[in-house]
Design a protein around this motif. Structure first.
Motif, PDB file in Angstrom:
ATOM      1  N   ARG A 247     -88.574  35.742  46.527  1.00 23.46           N
ATOM      2  CA  ARG A 247     -89.828  35.168  46.120  1.00 23.46           C
ATOM      3  C   ARG A 247     -90.508  36.439  45.277  1.00 23.46           C
ATOM      4  NH1 ARG A 247     -90.375  30.391  48.840  1.00 23.46           N
ATOM      5  NH2 ARG A 247     -89.220  30.434  51.050  1.00 23.46           N
ATOM      6  N   TYR A 248     -91.627  36.007  44.496  1.00 31.77           N
ATOM      7  CA  TYR A 248     -92.146  37.215  44.127  1.00 31.77           C
ATOM      8  C   TYR A 248     -94.016  36.572  44.033  1.00 31.77           C
ATOM      9  CZ  TYR A 248     -91.862  34.278  39.851  1.00 31.77           C
ATOM     10  OH  TYR A 248     -91.808  33.396  38.852  1.00 31.77           O
ATOM     11  N   THR A 249     -94.716  37.541  43.983  1.00 35.05           N
ATOM     12  CA  THR A 249     -96.160  36.933  44.037  1.00 35.05           C
ATOM     13  C   THR A 249     -96.895  38.596  43.961  1.00 35.05           C
ATOM     14  OG1 THR A 249     -98.026  35.798  45.018  1.00 35.05           O
ATOM     15  CG2 THR A 249     -96.732  37.211  46.647  1.00 35.05           C
ATOM     16  N   THR A 250     -98.123  38.493  43.151  1.00 34.91           N
ATOM     17  CA  THR A 250     -98.737  37.428  42.532  1.00 34.91           C
ATOM     18  C   THR A 250     -98.521  37.583  40.946  1.00 34.91           C
ATOM     19  OG1 THR A 250    -100.504  37.053  44.292  1.00 34.91           O
ATOM     20  CG2 THR A 250    -100.920  36.255  41.968  1.00 34.91           C
ATOM     21  N   SER A 251     -98.321  36.425  40.166  1.00 36.43           N
ATOM     22  CA  SER A 251     -97.982  36.370  38.877  1.00 36.43           C
ATOM     23  C   SER A 251     -98.992  36.073  38.117  1.00 36.43           C
ATOM     24  CB  SER A 251     -96.764  35.428  38.742  1.00 36.43           C
ATOM     25  OG  SER A 251     -96.861  34.327  39.158  1.00 36.43           O
ATOM     26  N   HIS A 252     -98.850  36.448  36.739  1.00 40.51           N
ATOM     27  CA  HIS A 252     -99.850  36.180  35.606  1.00 40.51           C
ATOM     28  C   HIS A 252     -99.305  35.426  34.483  1.00 40.51           C
ATOM     29  CE1 HIS A 252    -103.256  36.506  32.737  1.00 40.51           C
ATOM     30  NE2 HIS A 252    -104.080  37.239  33.706  1.00 40.51           N
ATOM     31  N   PRO A 253    -100.350  34.174  34.127  1.00 42.28           N
ATOM     32  CA  PRO A 253     -99.469  33.509  32.953  1.00 42.28           C
ATOM     33  C   PRO A 253     -99.101  34.206  31.652  1.00 42.28           C
ATOM     34  CG  PRO A 253    -101.404  32.424  34.293  1.00 42.28           C
ATOM     35  CD  PRO A 253    -101.221  33.613  34.710  1.00 42.28           C
ATOM     36  N   ARG A 254     -99.894  35.302  31.486  1.00 45.61           N
ATOM     37  CA  ARG A 254     -99.647  36.046  30.293  1.00 45.61           C
ATOM     38  C   ARG A 254     -98.217  36.832  30.525  1.00 45.61           C
ATOM     39  NH1 ARG A 254    -105.005  39.434  29.689  1.00 45.61           N
ATOM     40  NH2 ARG A 254    -103.515  40.789  28.201  1.00 45.61           N
ATOM     41  N   ASP A 255     -97.533  37.101  31.608  1.00 47.10           N
ATOM     42  CA  ASP A 255     -96.438  37.673  31.910  1.00 47.10           C
ATOM     43  C   ASP A 255     -95.180  36.845  32.089  1.00 47.10           C
ATOM     44  OD1 ASP A 255     -97.375  40.365  31.179  1.00 47.10           O
ATOM     45  OD2 ASP A 255     -98.334  40.152  33.128  1.00 47.10           O
ATOM     46  N   MET A 256     -95.464  35.349  32.166  1.00 47.38           N
ATOM     47  CA  MET A 256     -94.402  34.558  32.384  1.00 47.38           C
ATOM     48  C   MET A 256     -93.344  34.411  31.100  1.00 47.38           C
ATOM     49  SD  MET A 256     -94.122  32.990  35.119  1.00 47.38           S
ATOM     50  CE  MET A 256     -92.784  32.297  35.947  1.00 47.38           C
ATOM     51  N   ASP A 257     -92.468  35.058  31.105  1.00 43.73           N
ATOM     52  CA  ASP A 257     -91.681  35.342  29.856  1.00 43.73           C
ATOM     53  C   ASP A 257     -90.540  34.397  29.952  1.00 43.73           C
ATOM     54  OD1 ASP A 257     -89.655  36.678  31.280  1.00 43.73           O
ATOM     55  OD2 ASP A 257     -90.351  38.765  30.703  1.00 43.73           O
ATOM     56  N   ASP A 258     -89.740  34.100  28.830  1.00 46.29           N
ATOM     57  CA  ASP A 258     -88.694  33.256  29.053  1.00 46.29           C
ATOM     58  C   ASP A 258     -87.524  33.677  29.723  1.00 46.29           C
ATOM     59  OD1 ASP A 258     -89.777  31.853  26.759  1.00 46.29           O
ATOM     60  OD2 ASP A 258     -88.855  32.715  25.425  1.00 46.29           O
ATOM     61  N   ASP A 259     -87.166  34.912  29.905  1.00 45.74           N
ATOM     62  CA  ASP A 259     -86.139  35.269  30.832  1.00 45.74           C
ATOM     63  C   ASP A 259     -86.300  35.091  32.175  1.00 45.74           C
ATOM     64  OD1 ASP A 259     -83.608  36.677  31.253  1.00 45.74           O
ATOM     65  OD2 ASP A 259     -84.924  38.394  32.275  1.00 45.74           O
ATOM     66  N   LEU A 260     -87.674  35.298  32.921  1.00 48.45           N
ATOM     67  CA  LEU A 260     -87.957  34.907  34.044  1.00 48.45           C
ATOM     68  C   LEU A 260     -87.731  33.389  34.302  1.00 48.45           C
ATOM     69  CD1 LEU A 260     -89.045  35.783  36.870  1.00 48.45           C
ATOM     70  CD2 LEU A 260     -91.338  35.925  36.059  1.00 48.45           C
ATOM     71  N   ILE A 261     -88.561  32.709  33.417  1.00 44.00           N
ATOM     72  CA  ILE A 261     -88.165  31.217  33.438  1.00 44.00           C
ATOM     73  C   ILE A 261     -86.855  30.926  33.458  1.00 44.00           C
ATOM     74  CG2 ILE A 261     -88.582  29.002  32.269  1.00 44.00           C
ATOM     75  CD1 ILE A 261     -91.168  30.045  31.035  1.00 44.00           C
ATOM     76  N   ALA A 262     -85.962  31.509  32.882  1.00 40.10           N
ATOM     77  CA  ALA A 262     -84.655  31.158  33.038  1.00 40.10           C
ATOM     78  C   ALA A 262     -83.872  31.362  34.248  1.00 40.10           C
ATOM     79  CB  ALA A 262     -83.778  31.916  31.883  1.00 40.10           C
ATOM     80  N   ALA A 263     -84.580  32.435  34.854  1.00 38.36           N
ATOM     81  CA  ALA A 263     -84.108  32.939  36.143  1.00 38.36           C
ATOM     82  C   ALA A 263     -84.359  32.163  37.323  1.00 38.36           C
ATOM     83  CB  ALA A 263     -84.475  34.378  36.599  1.00 38.36           C
ATOM     84  N   HIS A 264     -85.271  31.391  37.202  1.00 40.89           N
ATOM     85  CA  HIS A 264     -85.467  30.204  38.189  1.00 40.89           C
ATOM     86  C   HIS A 264     -84.532  29.210  38.129  1.00 40.89           C
ATOM     87  CE1 HIS A 264     -89.524  31.142  40.101  1.00 40.89           C
ATOM     88  NE2 HIS A 264     -89.776  31.468  39.059  1.00 40.89           N
TER      89      HIS A 264
END
Length: 458
Positions: A247-264
């Motif tokens: 898991r990870y926390t806490t995140s910011h919308p400005r740093d939600m890049d495509d690679d992290l979304i793909a990792a999910h």
């Protein structure tokens, strides 16, 4: 004649932790740093030789709790004949170090969140009545390098700090001033810590940072030069033997890049749970907050994450009553909540923090209006949380068993969505991931039954 030397009894250490998960992690590392000095945890401050109050400065009430606690500790110190040493660590120490010492002279040591690796040296200086009692330098890299590379695990879950500090400068927030600039740990150091925890039976790792998805750590030595993103780090940690959940926390919308979304979507160990604070649904208020994103940009991020991982649960944070917030601004927040649907969310009234730009803004909202808005928002969020939990009834969920439940013969664990789960089961299941069929749900937890001991042991 044989002389037997008896070992010195351990010195009692009591740590009181306020605030965020980063502070919980910092308290664990303070314990690690002090262990070579002979300190061992005790259950209460009256049995302690050293009391560390690890503080939070996010809201005014949290700060006042610290001063109240210090008043109680002063009385215990006097009753001990001065034997007790009192240290204040964390963000209040960073922001109000000299004021702390002036306001409460019983405090012996004050150290900011980037200086707790210096605590042994500070204790030594204090015992000789030399040197400064205040240490608030921003030595983040030095701190990471000075910390022990291995840790003592405390159960099957553990926090691991990967990033600290903040460069976002939201107008309501003190974190950039108390934690310093964003900085990331080296991947090799993070993985060494994770492996040491896995060897001790840790199954779930939560990666921590003030803006954890801003992580850009030096790549592993075998990869050569370069930096890795959080998505790359999660994929790498998922290959560590024994680590089943990330898991990870806490995140910011400005740093939600495509690679992290793909990792999910491509990393099964990355749990289907995303805590992504939005703070407001009004673009006007988001701009005043200096958040750097719009409400529709947030909606788009959530849509893309859900496309990558359809079963993901989303959590968020909200502030109501920010200076200048109108009824229309608040309604925009309510609409964003309706549009998004949250599994859980944390909401607070705006609290003015000295030294932040928002504290100097015009149009502060009356407390009665803040209260009314907070109650309305929380009612909607509770409705969504209850619905999300109720939707798990009848499902069989993989649950990481974290220990005993409140009742005899009961076990306690976590679902993939971070819900507390209670079920009847033997003690030896702690640390295992078992299948539990959910039979009932409340606002804050689920209740179920173990599918079978044989299946649980597989």
């Amino acid at each position: 004649m044989t002389v037997t030397l008896s070992a010195k009894p351990p010195k009692g250490l009591f740590i009181r932790t306020y605030g965020c998960q980063m502070n919980v992690y910092d308290s664990e590392r303070i314990r690690d740093v002090l262990k070579p000095l002979g300190y061992a945890p005790v259950e209460s401050p009256d049995a302690a030789d050293l009391v560390v109050v690890n503080t939070c400065h996010i809201r005014e009430k949290a700060t006042e709790k610290v001063y109240s606690e210090l008043g109680q500790l002063k009385r215990l110190k006097e009753a001990s004949g001065g034997r007790m040493t009192i240290a204040v660590a964390g963000c209040v120490a960073q922001a109000e170090g000299e004021e702390l010492i002036r306001r409460q002279p019983a405090v012996d040591l004050v150290l900011g969140p980037q200086a707790y690796h210096k605590l042994p040296e500070m204790i030594a200086r204090a015992s000789r009545a030399i040197g400064d009692r205040l240490e608030t330098e921003f030595d983040t890299i030095e701190k990471f390098d000075a910390l022990p590379k291995t840790r003592e695990a405390d159960g099957p879950t553990a926090f691991v700090s990967v990033q600290e500090g903040c460069d976002k400068f939201c107008t309501f927030c003190v974190v950039p001033y108390t934690r310093g600039a964003e900085i990331s740990r080296r991947v090799d150091d993070i993985v060494a810590e994770v492996r040491s925890l896995a060897v001790q039976g840790v199954r779930e790792i939560t990666l921590l940072g003030q803006n954890v998805n801003a992580f850009h750590g030096a790549a592993p030595a075998i990869e050569g030069q370069g930096v890795w993103s959080l998505g790359q780090l999660c994929r790498h940690i998922s290959k560590v033997g024994g680590i089943e959940r990330i898991r990870y926390t806490t995140s910011h919308p400005r740093d939600m890049d495509d690679d992290l979304i793909a990792a999910h979507g491509d990393t099964p160990a990355l749990m289907p749970f995303l805590h992504l604070p939005v703070q407001s649904g009004s673009d006007r208020i988001l701009k005043a907050m200096n958040r750097g994103h719009t409400a529709d940009a947030y909606r788009d991020i959530i849509a893309r994450v859900r496309k990558a991982r359809p079963d993901i649960a989303v959590a968020s944070d909200f502030i109501v009553g920010f200076p200048g917030e109108t009824d229309a601004d608040f309604e925009a927040t309510m609409q964003l909540v309706r549009d998004t649907g949250f599994a859980i969310a944390y909401s607070f009234k705006y609290s003015s923090r000295p030294g932040t730009p928002a504290a100097e803004m015009h149009g502060h909202v009356p407390e009665a209006v803040k209260d009314q808005r907070l109650q309305a928002l929380q009612a909607l969020l509770r409705e969504q949380q209850s619905a999300f939990n109720a939707a798990q009834i009848g499902r069989t969920l993989p649950v990481l068993v974290t220990g005993k439940g409140r009742n005899p013969g009961q076990a306690h664990g976590r679902s993939p969505y971070l819900q507390a789960v209670h079920f009847d089961g033997p003690d030896h299941l702690t640390g295992q991931i078992v299948d539990v069929k959910i039979r009932a749900a409340s606002l804050n937890s689920l209740t179920g039954e173990l599918v079978s001991l044989r299946e649980a042991a597989l």
